[in-house]
Write an enzyme that holds these catalytic residues in place. Structure first.
Site, PDB file in Angstrom:
ATOM      1  CB  SER A  84      -2.403  37.766 -25.169  1.00 27.64           C
ATOM      2  OG  SER A  84      -1.939  37.342 -27.186  1.00 27.64           O
ATOM      3  CG  ASN A 111       1.579  36.939 -17.620  1.00 30.76           C
ATOM      4  OD1 ASN A 111       2.285  38.254 -17.795  1.00 30.76           O
ATOM      5  ND2 ASN A 111       1.926  36.299 -18.814  1.00 30.76           N
ATOM      6  CG  ASP A 157       2.270  32.266 -20.405  1.00 28.35           C
ATOM      7  OD1 ASP A 157       2.079  33.180 -19.901  1.00 28.35           O
ATOM      8  OD2 ASP A 157       3.199  31.207 -20.968  1.00 28.35           O
ATOM      9  CG  HIS A 204       2.698  35.665 -23.399  1.00 31.37           C
ATOM     10  ND1 HIS A 204       3.827  34.839 -22.967  1.00 31.37           N
ATOM     11  CD2 HIS A 204       2.875  34.668 -24.495  1.00 31.37           C
ATOM     12  CE1 HIS A 204       4.075  33.212 -23.141  1.00 31.37           C
ATOM     13  NE2 HIS A 204       3.929  33.429 -24.950  1.00 31.37           N
TER      14      HIS A 204
END
Ligand code: GRF
Length: 216
Positions: free
Chosen positions: A143, A109, A152, A111
């Site tokens: 990130s 992911n 997260d 972020h």
């Protein structure tokens, strides 16, 4: 020669997804975008997939009211298209246990902050940048982390720093960070392809389906 196959999950605009697709086209990233799944029928991500000729699906709690079936539908699509690594590009939902388990440490992911700061439930979109500015931070950033069952919280594998200027509005900061995201995600994925970044877990770093173009 087989390249790393990327499967995308995206909920909204999909500009990060587009940047990665573009990097695949130019060769900056030795990978192939093979499937796009969105929970949002009207998402830019699905429109971009269509435009790019990439197979796409809309899977959501509307198409699959049972969360276990939704999880399986996502997993099946990723397996059917021989995905090596799943990229969350602005995906607003949690990942189900079967997909998480099968793609353990192979779901990433992006972020828009320096995690663990300014992450977690409710920290998305302009809320992140509002909180960064309200805290008086002098820098923020991007990130990229491995996805786990929460928002997260998985291990961060790469970060890029972006300055916060005293005159920044959340919109201005968001735009500076998004610009950074667009190159940083593809660069990080390429480091996974080359082995410069080693993902944890029992499998080889370059996922099992993929062979780098430089291999004999
Ligand atoms: C990005 O800011 C990303 O960091 C966050 O969601 C946003 C997605 O933007 N996870 P886009 O859909 O790629 O344009």
């Amino acid at each position: 020669m087989k390249r790393m196959n990327i499967g995308f999950l995206a909920s909204h605009n999909g500009s990060n997804m587009q940047a990665i697709i573009n990097a695949c086209k130019t060769g900056v990233l030795q990978a192939s975008p093979v499937v796009v799944i969105s929970n949002n029928a009207g998402s830019g991500a699905l429109a971009r997939a269509k435009q790019e000729g990439i197979l796409s699906y809309r899977f959501s709690s509307k198409t699959h009211p049972d969360p276990a079936e939704l999880d399986l539908a996502i997993l099946d699509a990723m397996l059917e298209h021989q995905v090596d690594i799943i990229v969350l590009a602005g995906y607003m939902k949690k990942i189900g246990p079967k997909t998480l388990s099968h793609f353990s440490s192979r779901i990433l992911n992006i972020h828009p902050s320096l995690l663990p700061k300014f992450g977690g439930k409710g920290m998305y979109g302009s809320r992140v940048h509002q909180a960064v500015i309200a805290s008086g931070e002098k820098e923020s950033g991007v990130s990229i982390h491995i996805v786990d069952a929460e928002y997260d919280t998985g291990p961060v594998i790469a970060q890029a720093r972006v300055p916060v200027e005293s005159v920044d509005t959340p919109e201005v900061l968001a735009s500076r960070i998004l610009q950074c995201e667009h190159t940083f995600f593809a660069e990080t994925l390429q480091k996974i392809v080359t082995g410069e970044i080693v993902l944890p877990g029992p499998r080889a770093n370059v996922p099992k389906n993929a062979v780098s173009d430089t291999d004999p």
